[in-house]
Design a protein around this motif. Structure first.
Motif, PDB file in Angstrom:
ATOM      1  N   LYS A 135      41.351 -18.524 -16.517  1.00  0.00           N
ATOM      2  CA  LYS A 135      42.374 -17.605 -17.038  1.00  0.00           C
ATOM      3  C   LYS A 135      42.003 -16.158 -16.772  1.00  0.00           C
ATOM      4  CE  LYS A 135      40.593 -17.249 -21.816  1.00  0.00           C
ATOM      5  NZ  LYS A 135      40.261 -15.823 -21.761  1.00  0.00           N
ATOM      6  N   GLU A 136      40.730 -15.895 -16.525  1.00  0.00           N
ATOM      7  CA  GLU A 136      40.277 -14.531 -16.261  1.00  0.00           C
ATOM      8  C   GLU A 136      40.609 -14.063 -14.854  1.00  0.00           C
ATOM      9  OE1 GLU A 136      36.119 -14.481 -17.097  1.00  0.00           O
ATOM     10  OE2 GLU A 136      36.355 -15.254 -19.143  1.00  0.00           O
ATOM     11  N   ALA A 155      43.360 -18.864 -27.078  1.00  0.00           N
ATOM     12  CA  ALA A 155      43.839 -18.260 -25.829  1.00  0.00           C
ATOM     13  C   ALA A 155      45.322 -18.555 -25.628  1.00  0.00           C
ATOM     14  CB  ALA A 155      43.024 -18.785 -24.648  1.00  0.00           C
ATOM     15  N   GLU A 203      47.438 -16.264 -23.075  1.00  0.00           N
ATOM     16  CA  GLU A 203      46.569 -16.221 -21.895  1.00  0.00           C
ATOM     17  C   GLU A 203      46.583 -17.541 -21.130  1.00  0.00           C
ATOM     18  OE1 GLU A 203      43.389 -13.236 -24.137  1.00  0.00           O
ATOM     19  OE2 GLU A 203      42.806 -15.278 -23.596  1.00  0.00           O
TER      20      GLU A 203
END
Length: 344
Positions: free
Chosen positions: A179-180, A207, A212
């Motif tokens: 997700k980053e 998250a 996210e």
């Protein structure tokens, strides 16, 4: 094929974390090791399947990538100069002679003959491959790199729309990691409860609450859309047959590994559901001089943790010492006082 004959104290089958640490533990007891692995590099699944996956339960490391862990284990074993026979499989195991002079003889697919006083099997779950979802046209998308079963480099997913299928640790951990860098991460699971570590599952829920990560629950994989090699969407379905298409560039199905023990299953080691039963105190198998550690070993109370494999490596090394040095008392010393070759 020309045979190469090698004499050693201990033959270690498997160059994953437990096998590498066994080299260190044996080395600390002045026992030389030959390490044999079917893969072309050390590290086992850590290197082959998820080198950039963070591991959270290694003591003194709040988080360490699997690849980095292998590098440090290899460096830890290096002072004891193990001989690595990589890219070959142990095909046969037999006994040659009895008593202190007897040897265990291993034959590899590369034509090597290894004679050892003891054998440590640290072969993980055996030969492994991914469990593939039954989707039409899957092979074409696999060939095109749109369907993958491991994350070798996280950076390859930067800006991509990623669909992750599965409910275990791999699915949850990679969702939290990707997700980053990914443009979007969607996690597909057929039930609300994940089988991952509770802390990781809680982080995934948090998250998702922050937007996210998107959770597609309760859904399962239904189909693939694209040109046959490149994906445009993954089709999901509920148990009632309701479908929806999620835009995607990459599908990562994490449904575990299909494993088989290969020749190990033919050695008469007392198998228990595709694992090797061992004595908990020594990791000895039913075959004299043969020990099993790590994921392949089983006994009451066994935990499938890397750190348990490390402990088993130490126990097996100490159990083997009298075989290599018969009649010599083993006076245990802490590594802090004993040091290692080339150390301080």
């Amino acid at each position: 094929m020309t045979q190469t004959s090698i004499e050693t104290d201990v033959a270690v089958i498997g160059a994953g974390p437990a096998g590498l640490f066994a080299v260190f533990e044996c080395g600390m007891l002045r026992m030389k090791c030959v390490v044999i692995d079917a893969l072309d590099a050390v590290g086992g699944q850590c290197s082959a399947l998820y080198p950039e996956k963070p591991i959270y339960d290694i003591p003194a490391h709040p988080a360490i990538d699997a690849g980095a862990l292998i590098e440090r284990l290899e460096a830890q074993a290096a002072p004891f100069t193990p001989l690595y026979l990589l890219g070959r499989r142990v095909e046969t195991l037999a006994r040659e002679g009895e008593g202190p002079e007897g040897r265990l003889v291993l034959g590899t697919s590369g034509g090597d003959v290894v004679r050892a006083r003891a054998v440590i099997i640290a072969a993980g779950a055996g030969a492994f491959g991914p469990n593939r979802p039954p989707l039409e046209g899957l092979a074409g998308y696999e060939a095109g790199g749109a369907v993958r079963y491991l994350v070798a480099r996280r950076e390859e997913y930067r800006g991509k729309r990623v669909v992750i299928a599965g409910g275990g640790d791999s699915a949850v951990d990679w969702a939290l990691s990707l997700k980053e860098v990914a443009a979007k991460v969607t996690v597909v699971h057929r039930r609300p409860k994940f089988r991952a570590a509770p802390e990781s599952a809680a982080r995934l829920d948090a998250a998702a609450a922050r937007g996210e990560v998107e959770l597609a629950i309760p859904y399962q994989l239904h189909g693939l859309e694209g040109d046959g090699t490149s994906l445009t969407a993954v089709v999901l379905a509920t148990l009632k047959g309701e479908t929806k298409a999620v835009p995607a560039d990459v599908l990562l199905p994490f449904y575990g590994l299909s494993t088989e023990l290969g020749p190990v299953a033919e050695w008469g080691l007392g198998l228990d559901r595709h694992h090797v039963a061992v004595e908990p105190a020594t990791c000895a198998t039913s075959m004299d001089g043969v020990y099993a550690i790590g994921d392949i070993a089983t006994y009451p109370g066994k935990l499938k943790l890397i750190l348990q494999g490390f402990s088993e490596a130490a126990m097996a090394a100490h159990a083997i010492h009298p075989r290599v040095f018969p009649g010599e008392a083993l006076h245990f010393e802490y590594s802090t006082s004993k040091g290692v070759p080339g150390g301080h």
